[in-house]
Design a protein around this motif. Structure first.
Motif, PDB file in Angstrom:
ATOM      1  N   LYS A  68      -8.124  64.621 -28.416  1.00  0.00           N
ATOM      2  CA  LYS A  68      -8.100  64.010 -27.088  1.00  0.00           C
ATOM      3  C   LYS A  68      -8.203  62.497 -27.225  1.00  0.00           C
ATOM      4  O   LYS A  68      -9.101  61.979 -27.885  1.00  0.00           O
ATOM      5  CB  LYS A  68      -9.259  64.538 -26.240  1.00  0.00           C
ATOM      6  N   ASP A 113      -8.938  58.483 -26.406  1.00  0.00           N
ATOM      7  CA  ASP A 113      -9.899  57.710 -25.623  1.00  0.00           C
ATOM      8  C   ASP A 113      -9.143  57.041 -24.478  1.00  0.00           C
ATOM      9  O   ASP A 113      -8.197  56.275 -24.712  1.00  0.00           O
ATOM     10  CB  ASP A 113     -10.569  56.641 -26.493  1.00  0.00           C
ATOM     11  N   ALA A 161     -20.238  64.709 -15.957  1.00  0.00           N
ATOM     12  CA  ALA A 161     -19.757  64.716 -17.347  1.00  0.00           C
ATOM     13  C   ALA A 161     -18.590  63.749 -17.521  1.00  0.00           C
ATOM     14  O   ALA A 161     -18.495  63.035 -18.523  1.00  0.00           O
ATOM     15  CB  ALA A 161     -19.328  66.128 -17.741  1.00  0.00           C
ATOM     16  N   GLY A 162     -17.695  63.706 -16.523  1.00  0.00           N
ATOM     17  CA  GLY A 162     -16.578  62.778 -16.577  1.00  0.00           C
ATOM     18  C   GLY A 162     -17.047  61.337 -16.546  1.00  0.00           C
ATOM     19  O   GLY A 162     -16.493  60.465 -17.222  1.00  0.00           O
ATOM     20  N   GLU A 177     -18.432  60.529 -20.048  1.00  0.00           N
ATOM     21  CA  GLU A 177     -17.332  60.411 -21.002  1.00  0.00           C
ATOM     22  C   GLU A 177     -16.591  59.086 -20.799  1.00  0.00           C
ATOM     23  O   GLU A 177     -16.226  58.396 -21.762  1.00  0.00           O
ATOM     24  CB  GLU A 177     -16.369  61.579 -20.841  1.00  0.00           C
ATOM     25  N   ASN A 178     -16.394  58.714 -19.544  1.00  0.00           N
ATOM     26  CA  ASN A 178     -15.707  57.451 -19.257  1.00  0.00           C
ATOM     27  C   ASN A 178     -16.559  56.255 -19.658  1.00  0.00           C
ATOM     28  O   ASN A 178     -16.041  55.249 -20.149  1.00  0.00           O
ATOM     29  CB  ASN A 178     -15.357  57.378 -17.767  1.00  0.00           C
ATOM     30  N   ILE A 190     -18.568  56.130 -22.158  1.00  0.00           N
ATOM     31  CA  ILE A 190     -18.433  56.027 -23.614  1.00  0.00           C
ATOM     32  C   ILE A 190     -17.133  55.305 -23.971  1.00  0.00           C
ATOM     33  O   ILE A 190     -17.096  54.402 -24.820  1.00  0.00           O
ATOM     34  CB  ILE A 190     -18.474  57.424 -24.255  1.00  0.00           C
ATOM     35  N   VAL A 219     -20.341  66.965 -23.443  1.00  0.00           N
ATOM     36  CA  VAL A 219     -20.159  65.538 -23.709  1.00  0.00           C
ATOM     37  C   VAL A 219     -21.484  64.976 -24.190  1.00  0.00           C
ATOM     38  O   VAL A 219     -22.474  65.006 -23.467  1.00  0.00           O
ATOM     39  CB  VAL A 219     -19.695  64.786 -22.447  1.00  0.00           C
TER      40      VAL A 219
END
Length: 435
Positions: A124, A126, A139-140, A143-144, A146, A199
């Motif tokens: 996946k 970045d 979670a999104g 992840e964003n 990061i 995540v």
């Protein structure tokens, strides 16, 4: 103090003079009735465009422009939706960037779905998203964060047309307060998952947020967060219901090409700002306003107002930093006047919406302002005795034990003077002249 927040009338915004041209440009696209409510709401979107820069607050700490949060409050159908239109205009560059990143995600998903579940599947990519959709999950969001940290510490901006939409970002309303405080403080607040499907990460949270809502929904949303710091961190901009029912439909702008050409010049200044800066005239202003906040709190004898004013100063200071960048790193008197207004408008809005709840009440929005801060000295005659202030305190729901301390503060601040001969306190000429 230039503004009175103890009345139902909103502090009147100063004329937008030299140094505030970008704000004036943005307001050309908004209806006139929304000019004052929208101004405080513009700075989170503008601030999200500054990365790689720090500014020194008067306490000598260094702060980035992320962490700004503002909530627009007004009745249903009062044109709050214009905030979303202006946010889209300010973030046109974000949308173009995000479309490229989303294309990468779609291509990855398409290839992944076409292959069997094996180690041969693609990794996946970045994909840092600058303007995530309102229905982003917790979670999104992590992840964003990061991906944004890996992209150089960029800021993600959220605009929630309805305040309750923020709950999904937090996982549930139960965690809303914790996340908002972490965003404001630019904290590290990640997660450690036990499975590969989760995540895991602990990035610095760089985000700005704008929200909108009607009074009853906003009051419910923050009901349990008024005393834990969340409330003070949020800037509020309240548009009260108009006194008369006008049949006039407010006119908005047309977002023509000429508008975008001018706006792009300002946005480029934000994007190019890197390094560390100390804006001395702004810091001098904030130091003076801190004294004004202490004076205001003493006049109304309100510890809650005193507490929330400290973060109102920080939020307005950040707006001042943004104005300074937009004005080619030059400070003007008009910019200072706008920063000062932002402090008082935020406090006025908070008290109009939540004053009764801050005093552990919970009545309807029309009754709120009755419980707001009152200038007790103005409620007393020019010459009065201790017993009169004590009676006024009891009538206002305060204890009589604080009477002597309040009198001492008023004498110390030269609001009043005491005559041992008459046993009376008198308002000073300076106070009467400025009140």
């Amino acid at each position: 103090m230039k503004y009175d927040i103890t009345t139902n009338k909103a502090p009147e915004m100063p004329n937008l003079g030299k140094g505030t041209e970008c704000i004036k440009l943005l307001l050309t696209q908004a209806s006139k009735d929304m000019h004052e409510p929208l101004v405080p709401m513009l700075f989170p979107s503008l601030g999200a465009h500054i990365s790689g820069a720090e500014f020194q607050y008067p306490d000598r700490s260094w702060k980035e422009m992320c962490g700004q949060m503002a909530n627009l409050v007004g009745g249903s159908g009062c044109n709050k939706g214009q905030l979303t239109e202006l946010t889209k205009a300010i973030c046109r560059d974000f949308s173009l960037h995000d479309e490229t990143e989303m294309k990468k995600l779609r291509e990855w998903a398409k290839i992944s779905n076409s292959k069997s579940k094996s180690k041969d599947g693609p990794v996946k990519p970045d994909t840092p998203i600058f303007l995530p959709p309102a229905n982003t999950t917790s979670a999104g969001f992590l992840e964003n964060a990061i991906a944004l940290e890996a992209a150089g510490g960029r800021t993600q901006l959220f605009n929630f047309p309805e305040v309750e939409m923020a709950d999904q970002l937090c996982g549930s309303h139960k965690y809303m307060s914790h996340l908002l405080r972490n965003i404001y403080d630019m904290a590290q607040a990640g997660a450690l998952r036990a499975t590969a499907n989760g995540v895991s990460g602990n990035p610095v949270l760089r985000a700005c947020i704008t929200l909108s809502g009607v009074p009853v929904t906003v009051r419910k949303f923050y009901k349990n967060e008024l005393h834990n710091g969340t409330f003070g961190r949020m800037v509020f901009s309240y548009k009260p219901r108009e006194a008369t029912r006008s049949g006039h439909i407010p006119r908005r702008g047309e977002f023509a090409d000429n508008f975008y050409q001018q706006l792009d010049t300002y946005m480029a200044r934000l994007d190019m700002t890197k390094g560390r800066f100390i804006i001395r005239p702004l810091n001098k202003l904030i130091d003076r306003l801190a004294q004004d906040m202490a004076t205001l709190a003493d006049l109304v004898d309100d510890d809650v107002l005193w507490d929330v004013s400290k973060r109102s100063l920080v939020s307005a200071w950040k707006a001042g930093c943004i104005l300074w960048v937009l004005n080619t790193q030059t400070w003007t008197k008009a910019m200072g006047e706008l920063v000062e207004w932002l402090v008082y408008h935020d406090l006025w809005s908070k008290m109009q919406i939540f004053a009764d709840m801050l005093k552990d009440g919970d009545v309807n929005i029309q009754e709120t302002s009755k419980a707001g801060p009152k200038n007790m000295l103005d409620s007393l005659p020019n010459n009065f005795n201790e017993a009169q202030l004590e009676a006024l305190r009891l009538e206002s729901g305060k204890n009589k034990e604080g009477t002597k301390a309040q009198l001492r503060q008023w004498v110390h601040r030269k609001f009043i003077e005491y005559s041992a001969q008459t046993g009376l306190y008198s308002k000073t000429e300076n106070y009467l002249k400025n009140s």
